[in-house]
Design an enzyme around this catalytic site. Structure first.
Site, PDB file in Angstrom:
ATOM      1  N   HIS A 182       3.713  -1.273   3.787  1.00 12.60           N
ATOM      2  CA  HIS A 182       3.148   0.050   3.500  1.00 12.60           C
ATOM      3  C   HIS A 182       4.311   1.009   3.228  1.00 12.60           C
ATOM      4  O   HIS A 182       5.285   1.039   3.978  1.00 12.60           O
ATOM      5  CB  HIS A 182       2.353   0.518   4.731  1.00 12.60           C
ATOM      6  CG  HIS A 182       1.662   1.837   4.576  1.00 12.60           C
ATOM      7  ND1 HIS A 182       0.513   1.998   3.829  1.00 12.60           N
ATOM      8  CD2 HIS A 182       1.943   3.066   5.087  1.00 12.60           C
ATOM      9  CE1 HIS A 182       0.114   3.258   3.900  1.00 12.60           C
ATOM     10  NE2 HIS A 182       0.970   3.931   4.642  1.00 12.60           N
ATOM     11  N   GLU A 228       1.206   5.584   0.704  1.00 12.40           N
ATOM     12  CA  GLU A 228       0.649   6.757   1.386  1.00 12.40           C
ATOM     13  C   GLU A 228       1.124   8.052   0.727  1.00 12.40           C
ATOM     14  O   GLU A 228       2.280   8.164   0.322  1.00 12.40           O
ATOM     15  CB  GLU A 228       1.117   6.701   2.850  1.00 12.40           C
ATOM     16  CG  GLU A 228       0.642   7.870   3.677  1.00 12.40           C
ATOM     17  CD  GLU A 228       1.031   7.706   5.140  1.00 12.40           C
ATOM     18  OE1 GLU A 228       0.880   6.597   5.695  1.00 12.40           O
ATOM     19  OE2 GLU A 228       1.488   8.705   5.710  1.00 12.40           O
ATOM     20  N   PHE A 260      12.865  14.810  11.394  1.00  6.56           N
ATOM     21  CA  PHE A 260      11.536  14.223  11.588  1.00  6.56           C
ATOM     22  C   PHE A 260      11.624  13.039  12.557  1.00  6.56           C
ATOM     23  O   PHE A 260      10.815  12.889  13.474  1.00  6.56           O
ATOM     24  CB  PHE A 260      10.994  13.793  10.218  1.00  6.56           C
ATOM     25  CG  PHE A 260       9.570  13.331  10.235  1.00  6.56           C
ATOM     26  CD1 PHE A 260       8.616  14.002  10.989  1.00  6.56           C
ATOM     27  CD2 PHE A 260       9.173  12.230   9.486  1.00  6.56           C
ATOM     28  CE1 PHE A 260       7.294  13.578  11.013  1.00  6.56           C
ATOM     29  CE2 PHE A 260       7.858  11.795   9.499  1.00  6.56           C
ATOM     30  CZ  PHE A 260       6.923  12.468  10.267  1.00  6.56           C
ATOM     31  N   ASP A 309      -1.051  15.005  16.528  1.00 12.72           N
ATOM     32  CA  ASP A 309      -0.138  15.480  17.568  1.00 12.72           C
ATOM     33  C   ASP A 309      -0.807  16.545  18.414  1.00 12.72           C
ATOM     34  O   ASP A 309      -1.528  17.396  17.899  1.00 12.72           O
ATOM     35  CB  ASP A 309       1.163  15.981  16.937  1.00 12.72           C
ATOM     36  CG  ASP A 309       2.002  14.801  16.481  1.00 12.72           C
ATOM     37  OD1 ASP A 309       2.005  13.770  17.197  1.00 12.72           O
ATOM     38  OD2 ASP A 309       2.610  14.881  15.402  1.00 12.72           O
ATOM     39  N   SER A 338       0.857  -1.186   0.000  1.00  9.31           N
ATOM     40  CA  SER A 338       0.000   0.000   0.000  1.00  9.31           C
ATOM     41  C   SER A 338       0.890   1.232   0.000  1.00  9.31           C
ATOM     42  O   SER A 338       2.071   1.149   0.359  1.00  9.31           O
ATOM     43  CB  SER A 338      -0.934  -0.007   1.215  1.00  9.31           C
ATOM     44  OG  SER A 338      -0.211  -0.224   2.399  1.00  9.31           O
TER      45      SER A 338
HETATM   46  P1  FAD Z   1      -2.478   6.908  20.150  1.00 11.69           P
HETATM   47  O1  FAD Z   1      -2.714   5.484  20.051  1.00 11.69           O
HETATM   48  O2  FAD Z   1      -3.607   7.798  20.440  1.00 11.69           O
HETATM   49  O3  FAD Z   1      -1.328   7.147  21.223  1.00 11.69           O
HETATM   50  C1  FAD Z   1      -0.882   8.435  21.567  1.00 11.69           C
HETATM   51  C2  FAD Z   1      -0.396   8.387  23.022  1.00 11.69           C
HETATM   52  O4  FAD Z   1      -1.509   8.153  23.894  1.00 11.69           O
HETATM   53  C3  FAD Z   1       0.568   7.237  23.275  1.00 11.69           C
HETATM   54  O5  FAD Z   1       1.502   7.678  24.211  1.00 11.69           O
HETATM   55  C4  FAD Z   1      -0.309   6.134  23.839  1.00 11.69           C
HETATM   56  O6  FAD Z   1       0.424   5.232  24.635  1.00 11.69           O
HETATM   57  C5  FAD Z   1      -1.324   6.947  24.642  1.00 11.69           C
HETATM   58  N1  FAD Z   1      -2.625   6.280  24.732  1.00 11.69           N
HETATM   59  C6  FAD Z   1      -3.420   5.879  23.704  1.00 11.69           C
HETATM   60  N2  FAD Z   1      -4.534   5.307  24.178  1.00 11.69           N
HETATM   61  C7  FAD Z   1      -4.441   5.359  25.534  1.00 11.69           C
HETATM   62  C8  FAD Z   1      -5.298   4.928  26.589  1.00 11.69           C
HETATM   63  N3  FAD Z   1      -6.491   4.357  26.337  1.00 11.69           N
HETATM   64  N4  FAD Z   1      -4.900   5.146  27.862  1.00 11.69           N
HETATM   65  C9  FAD Z   1      -3.717   5.758  28.117  1.00 11.69           C
HETATM   66  N5  FAD Z   1      -2.866   6.172  27.151  1.00 11.69           N
HETATM   67  C10 FAD Z   1      -3.236   5.986  25.883  1.00 11.69           C
HETATM   68  N6  FAD Z   1      -0.576  12.557  12.022  1.00 11.69           N
HETATM   69  C11 FAD Z   1      -1.328  13.480  11.382  1.00 11.69           C
HETATM   70  O7  FAD Z   1      -1.502  14.601  11.876  1.00 11.69           O
HETATM   71  N7  FAD Z   1      -1.914  13.191  10.159  1.00 11.69           N
HETATM   72  C12 FAD Z   1      -1.761  11.986   9.550  1.00 11.69           C
HETATM   73  O8  FAD Z   1      -2.300  11.758   8.446  1.00 11.69           O
HETATM   74  C13 FAD Z   1      -0.969  10.984  10.209  1.00 11.69           C
HETATM   75  N8  FAD Z   1      -0.787   9.760   9.659  1.00 11.69           N
HETATM   76  C14 FAD Z   1      -0.103   8.802  10.364  1.00 11.69           C
HETATM   77  C15 FAD Z   1      -0.020   7.507   9.840  1.00 11.69           C
HETATM   78  C16 FAD Z   1       0.642   6.498  10.540  1.00 11.69           C
HETATM   79  C17 FAD Z   1       0.708   5.103   9.954  1.00 11.69           C
HETATM   80  C18 FAD Z   1       1.254   6.804  11.801  1.00 11.69           C
HETATM   81  C19 FAD Z   1       2.000   5.727  12.552  1.00 11.69           C
HETATM   82  C20 FAD Z   1       1.178   8.078  12.330  1.00 11.69           C
HETATM   83  C21 FAD Z   1       0.485   9.091  11.636  1.00 11.69           C
HETATM   84  N9  FAD Z   1       0.345  10.381  12.155  1.00 11.69           N
HETATM   85  C22 FAD Z   1      -0.393  11.329  11.481  1.00 11.69           C
HETATM   86  C23 FAD Z   1       0.956  10.742  13.452  1.00 11.69           C
HETATM   87  C24 FAD Z   1      -0.015  10.541  14.637  1.00 11.69           C
HETATM   88  O9  FAD Z   1      -1.158  11.356  14.506  1.00 11.69           O
HETATM   89  C25 FAD Z   1       0.740  10.896  15.910  1.00 11.69           C
HETATM   90  O10 FAD Z   1       1.801  10.013  16.120  1.00 11.69           O
HETATM   91  C26 FAD Z   1      -0.132  10.995  17.169  1.00 11.69           C
HETATM   92  O11 FAD Z   1       0.628  11.662  18.172  1.00 11.69           O
HETATM   93  C27 FAD Z   1      -0.551   9.648  17.715  1.00 11.69           C
HETATM   94  O12 FAD Z   1      -1.708   9.195  17.172  1.00 11.69           O
HETATM   95  P2  FAD Z   1      -2.180   7.661  17.390  1.00 11.69           P
HETATM   96  O13 FAD Z   1      -3.657   7.622  17.268  1.00 11.69           O
HETATM   97  O14 FAD Z   1      -1.391   6.766  16.522  1.00 11.69           O
HETATM   98  O15 FAD Z   1      -1.696   7.393  18.873  1.00 11.69           O
END
Ligand code: FAD
Length: 280
Positions: free
Chosen positions: A260, A14, A216, A106, A12
């Site tokens: 990916h 991106e 980055f 973020d 895939s």
């Molecule tokens: P989460 O799973 O929400 O985790 C974030 C933090 O919260 C971690 O420290 C985790 O341990 C903690 N956490 C999560 N759930 C819980 C819980 N239930 N209880 C306690 N702690 C918890 N960013 C963009 O802005 N746009 C994009 O298009 C984008 N695409 C991405 C694509 C991929 C494949 C990846 C890996 C990242 C991408 N990002 C993007 C970055 C991403 O938005 C950031 O890394 C963001 O800070 C984390 O989002 P998440 O949902 O993956 O993390």
């Protein structure tokens, strides 16, 4: 790590929304070139790296016309209210988008969160995944962090968070990029021990600009092996391609079922790698 599969992995790609008309044309050409590798899906990021969130749907609509591939939309919830997200996901569904990469985004550094004290926001990605699936039967990918998410207190805590996202209904997790496959294999083992059975797809980033990648990577806490620093001191013209080629070769050898690619909107070197390893 035992071999996972003997089949050729699916792939895939991106992309991010282009910032000018010229780069929009270039992206169409890239997508058309990469579409010939018959990817399982292509995705477009949302508000990442300073891109405007509005560009994602526009880009998806243009790419859908250019290539007969299932397109997925990244969607981050941190700066949008639940009501705004409901509206936006309905819009995506109405435009034929059936795959979402559901992410927190973020945390805004310079703003007080939540932005609107009177509105409702999601707090965790697992809650977001659950709500998305209640609204429409999307195919949902989530993010995974082999070297731990920068905000997580430990890898174990991050694995608990990943398991919650998977249990909420994600079909797959896509990893943050890494440059040492051992990091990925160790993460797979740790995820298995944490009871995660959802596929964890490796996300690979070609190094077009080593300085930018270093900056980055330091923000994402993704490590750059020291041998890469040495190699990029006097890089050969094919260095970026050679490095990603080595990563892919090793992943294929180890039976990884899906790869990916973070294309950065360029078909080089990813398209050549797909040809080389017959990834279709
Ligand atoms: P989460 O799973 O929400 O985790 C974030 C933090 O919260 C971690 O420290 C985790 O341990 C903690 N956490 C999560 N759930 C819980 C819980 N239930 N209880 C306690 N702690 C918890 N960013 C963009 O802005 N746009 C994009 O298009 C984008 N695409 C991405 C694509 C991929 C494949 C990846 C890996 C990242 C991408 N990002 C993007 C970055 C991403 O938005 C950031 O890394 C963001 O800070 C984390 O989002 P998440 O949902 O993956 O993390």
């Amino acid at each position: 790590m035992p071999p996972l599969s003997t089949n050729t992995p699916s792939i895939s790609f991106e992309f991010f929304p282009p910032k000018s008309e010229k780069s929009a044309f270039e992206l169409l050409a890239t997508v058309q070139d990469l579409a010939r590798h018959n990817p399982k899906f292509m995705t477009v990021t949302f508000g990442a790296g300073g891109n405007s969130q509005r560009g994602t749907l526009e880009t998806l609509k243009n790419l859908q016309k250019a290539a007969p591939v299932p397109f997925g939309s990244h969607l981050t919830y941190i700066s949008l209210t639940r009501r705004e997200l409901d509206h936006y996901t309905d819009l995506l569904w109405d435009h034929g988008i059936r795959h979402l990469v559901a992410l927190r985004g973020d945390m805004p550094q310079d703003l007080v969160w939540p932005l609107d004290q009177d509105a409702e926001y999601y707090q965790y990605t697992s809650d977001f995944v659950e709500a998305l699936l209640k609204r429409h039967p999307f195919d949902i990918s989530v993010g995974a962090y082999p070297e731990k998410h920068p905000d997580a207190p430990s890898l174990d805590a991050d694995l608990i968070a990943l398991k919650k996202k998977c249990d909420a209904g994600a079909t797959r997790a896509i990893t943050q990029f890494f440059f040492d496959n051992e990091v990925y294999y160790r993460f797979l083992d740790a995820a298995t021990k944490a009871g995660i059975t959802t596929p964890i797809v490796p996300g690979l980033l070609p190094i077009h600009d080593f300085t930018k990648v270093c900056s980055f990577a330091s923000r994402c806490h993704a490590s750059i092996p020291s041998h890469l620093h040495e190699k990029f001191e006097s890089p050969s013209p094919s260095l970026a391609e050679d490095l990603i080629s080595e990563q892919v070769e090793d992943l294929v050898k180890n039976g990884v079922p899906h790869i990916h690619f973070y294309t950065l909107n360029k078909s080089v070197p990813v398209s050549g790698i797909c040809d080389k390893f017959n990834l279709i």
